[in-house]
Design a protein around this motif. Structure first.
Motif, PDB file in Angstrom:
ATOM      1  N   THR A   1      -7.855   0.420  15.904  1.00  0.00           N
ATOM      2  CA  THR A   1      -6.804   0.770  14.953  1.00  0.00           C
ATOM      3  C   THR A   1      -7.370   0.823  13.542  1.00  0.00           C
ATOM      4  OG1 THR A   1      -4.526   0.301  14.270  1.00  0.00           O
ATOM      5  CG2 THR A   1      -6.011  -1.584  14.478  1.00  0.00           C
ATOM      6  N   GLY A   2      -6.487   1.112  12.593  1.00  0.00           N
ATOM      7  CA  GLY A   2      -6.845   1.142  11.177  1.00  0.00           C
ATOM      8  C   GLY A   2      -5.586   0.927  10.356  1.00  0.00           C
ATOM      9  N   GLN A   3      -5.761   0.826   9.047  1.00  0.00           N
ATOM     10  CA  GLN A   3      -4.589   0.602   8.201  1.00  0.00           C
ATOM     11  C   GLN A   3      -3.724   1.850   8.111  1.00  0.00           C
ATOM     12  OE1 GLN A   3      -5.215  -0.301   4.019  1.00  0.00           O
ATOM     13  NE2 GLN A   3      -3.410  -1.600   3.954  1.00  0.00           N
ATOM     14  N   LEU A   4      -2.421   1.641   8.092  1.00  0.00           N
ATOM     15  CA  LEU A   4      -1.444   2.722   8.015  1.00  0.00           C
ATOM     16  C   LEU A   4      -1.655   3.561   6.754  1.00  0.00           C
ATOM     17  CD1 LEU A   4       1.212   3.853   9.331  1.00  0.00           C
ATOM     18  CD2 LEU A   4       2.450   2.331   7.781  1.00  0.00           C
TER      19      LEU A   4
ATOM     20  N   TRP B   1       0.811  -1.211   0.000  1.00  0.00           N
ATOM     21  CA  TRP B   1       0.000   0.000   0.000  1.00  0.00           C
ATOM     22  C   TRP B   1       0.851   1.270   0.000  1.00  0.00           C
ATOM     23  CZ3 TRP B   1      -4.881   1.468  -0.786  1.00  0.00           C
ATOM     24  CH2 TRP B   1      -5.272   2.716  -0.334  1.00  0.00           C
ATOM     25  N   ASP B   2       1.832   1.343   0.871  1.00  0.00           N
ATOM     26  CA  ASP B   2       2.642   2.558   0.989  1.00  0.00           C
ATOM     27  C   ASP B   2       3.473   2.836  -0.258  1.00  0.00           C
ATOM     28  OD1 ASP B   2       1.701   3.221   3.440  1.00  0.00           O
ATOM     29  OD2 ASP B   2       3.448   2.567   4.575  1.00  0.00           O
TER      30      ASP B   2
ATOM     31  N   GLU C   1      -0.142  -2.337   8.899  1.00  0.00           N
ATOM     32  CA  GLU C   1       0.124  -2.237   7.467  1.00  0.00           C
ATOM     33  C   GLU C   1      -0.930  -2.910   6.603  1.00  0.00           C
ATOM     34  OE1 GLU C   1       4.031  -3.449   6.439  1.00  0.00           O
ATOM     35  OE2 GLU C   1       5.009  -1.843   7.571  1.00  0.00           O
ATOM     36  N   THR C   2      -1.554  -3.999   7.098  1.00  0.00           N
ATOM     37  CA  THR C   2      -2.492  -4.744   6.265  1.00  0.00           C
ATOM     38  C   THR C   2      -3.740  -5.138   7.048  1.00  0.00           C
ATOM     39  OG1 THR C   2      -1.606  -6.942   6.797  1.00  0.00           O
ATOM     40  CG2 THR C   2      -0.547  -5.733   4.984  1.00  0.00           C
ATOM     41  N   PHE C   3      -4.799  -5.445   6.327  1.00  0.00           N
ATOM     42  CA  PHE C   3      -6.021  -5.910   6.963  1.00  0.00           C
ATOM     43  C   PHE C   3      -5.856  -7.310   7.567  1.00  0.00           C
ATOM     44  CE2 PHE C   3      -7.637  -2.276   4.849  1.00  0.00           C
ATOM     45  CZ  PHE C   3      -8.757  -1.903   5.570  1.00  0.00           C
ATOM     46  N   PRO C   4      -5.177  -8.239   6.905  1.00  0.00           N
ATOM     47  CA  PRO C   4      -4.937  -9.530   7.557  1.00  0.00           C
ATOM     48  C   PRO C   4      -4.216  -9.385   8.900  1.00  0.00           C
ATOM     49  CG  PRO C   4      -4.540  -9.745   5.224  1.00  0.00           C
ATOM     50  CD  PRO C   4      -4.772  -8.281   5.478  1.00  0.00           C
ATOM     51  N   ALA C   5      -3.287  -8.430   8.997  1.00  0.00           N
ATOM     52  CA  ALA C   5      -2.578  -8.210  10.264  1.00  0.00           C
ATOM     53  C   ALA C   5      -3.540  -7.720  11.344  1.00  0.00           C
ATOM     54  CB  ALA C   5      -1.454  -7.194  10.067  1.00  0.00           C
ATOM     55  N   MET C   6      -4.504  -6.883  10.959  1.00  0.00           N
ATOM     56  CA  MET C   6      -5.482  -6.403  11.933  1.00  0.00           C
ATOM     57  C   MET C   6      -6.417  -7.519  12.371  1.00  0.00           C
ATOM     58  SD  MET C   6      -6.348  -2.480  10.728  1.00  0.00           S
ATOM     59  CE  MET C   6      -6.709  -2.820   9.007  1.00  0.00           C
ATOM     60  N   ILE C   7      -6.752  -8.407  11.459  1.00  0.00           N
ATOM     61  CA  ILE C   7      -7.609  -9.548  11.813  1.00  0.00           C
ATOM     62  C   ILE C   7      -6.897 -10.453  12.804  1.00  0.00           C
ATOM     63  CG2 ILE C   7      -8.650 -11.665  10.904  1.00  0.00           C
ATOM     64  CD1 ILE C   7      -9.343 -10.095   8.379  1.00  0.00           C
ATOM     65  N   VAL C   8      -5.618 -10.701  12.574  1.00  0.00           N
ATOM     66  CA  VAL C   8      -4.834 -11.516  13.501  1.00  0.00           C
ATOM     67  C   VAL C   8      -4.800 -10.858  14.878  1.00  0.00           C
ATOM     68  CG1 VAL C   8      -2.507 -12.358  14.039  1.00  0.00           C
ATOM     69  CG2 VAL C   8      -3.416 -12.606  11.727  1.00  0.00           C
TER      70      VAL C   8
END
Length: 269
Positions: free
Chosen positions: A149-152, A84-85, A173-180
């Motif tokens: 939180t939210g995505q960077l 994304w960045d 950094e990612t949505f999968p990381a937030m789900i984890v």
């Protein structure tokens, strides 16, 4: 005279060859390939998936919209997987021709790049665990004290401050990381657009999401909750891309979204 005719014929042939080569250049589109249902990576080929330049296949709402645009341009779609960045820099450096990655045309981004007309519009929700105290929330006030939180580097992260007494967590950094992180109990929720939340819940039954009645949710401008194609300033692609998008009705756009949510591999989240 004969030599002159030969030279003219050669010039015309080279001009035609150049034109054909230019028309045959792929339409290089950058996306994360990790933001279902807008875009994801899969190992197997399918009728709607497109090969990723670095390997594997991409599918999702962005991919199918990109394919429609590529067809209208008469160019082959090439998906370039980029974090994304790195998307804006890839566009500005010429590595890709367009960003089609669930990106909102915010005023801040418009200072650097141009955007097409929107190709999808949504609303903001909060993804939480289904067994948490926040699953029954009906307003932002119900999230007071929650770790959110939210995505960077997204608009999602900036709206968290609208929640009273929120415990703002470091952006991820990612949505999968937030789900984890959510499944592990490290956070109480994260901000998402509705299609992304629907996709996450479909793949993770232990999760749910909270949407809000009018006046009880996030304040956002139409541009912030819209999604558009990112292009370099004064791009010649802007007009033909807008023309291609104009051919896709609102009903068809929603049908495409319904289709990709149903088609998303459950293992992607």
């Amino acid at each position: 005279m004969k030599n002159l005719r030969n030279i003219v014929a050669l010039v015309l042939a080279l001009t035609l060859l150049f034109a054909v080569s230019a028309a045959a250049e792929p339409f290089r589109v950058g996306m994360e390939c990790n933001y279902a249902p807008f875009n994801w990576t899969q190992a197997e080929e399918s009728e709607t998936a497109v090969p990723i330049a670095a390997g594997g296949y991409a599918d999702g709402y962005d991919v199918r919209i990109a394919q429609r645009i590529a067809d209208a341009l008469g160019r082959e779609l090439e998906v370039v997987k980029i974090e994304w960045d790195g998307l804006t820099m890839a566009l500005l450096s010429g590595k890709i021709d367009a960003i089609i990655a669930g990106m909102s045309p915010t005023e801040e981004r418009k200072m650097t790049i141009d955007f097409s007309d929107p190709y999808y519009e949504s609303d903001l929700v909060i993804v939480v665990r289904a067994d948490s105290q926040y699953a029954s929330a009906t307003s932002l006030a119900d999230f007071a004290g929650a770790r959110i939180t939210g995505q960077l580097n997204t608009f999602h992260y900036t709206v968290i401050d609208q929640i009273p007494d929120v415990q703002l967590q470091t952006a991820m950094e990612t949505f999968p990381a937030m789900i984890v992180a959510l499944n592990a109990g490290a956070i109480d929720g994260y901000i998402s657009e509705r299609p992304g939340a629907v996709s996450a819940v479909a793949s993770n039954p232990e999760l749910t999401f909270v949407s809000f009645p009018e006046g009880e949710g996030f304040e956002a401008s139409p541009e912030d909750v819209a999604i558009a194609v990112g292009l370099v300033k004064e791009s010649e692609l802007l007009e033909p891309i807008n023309a291609a998008l104009a051919e896709i009705s609102n009903e068809e756009r929603q049908q495409i979204m319904d289709d990709v949510v149903a088609d998303q591999p459950l293992s992607e989240e």
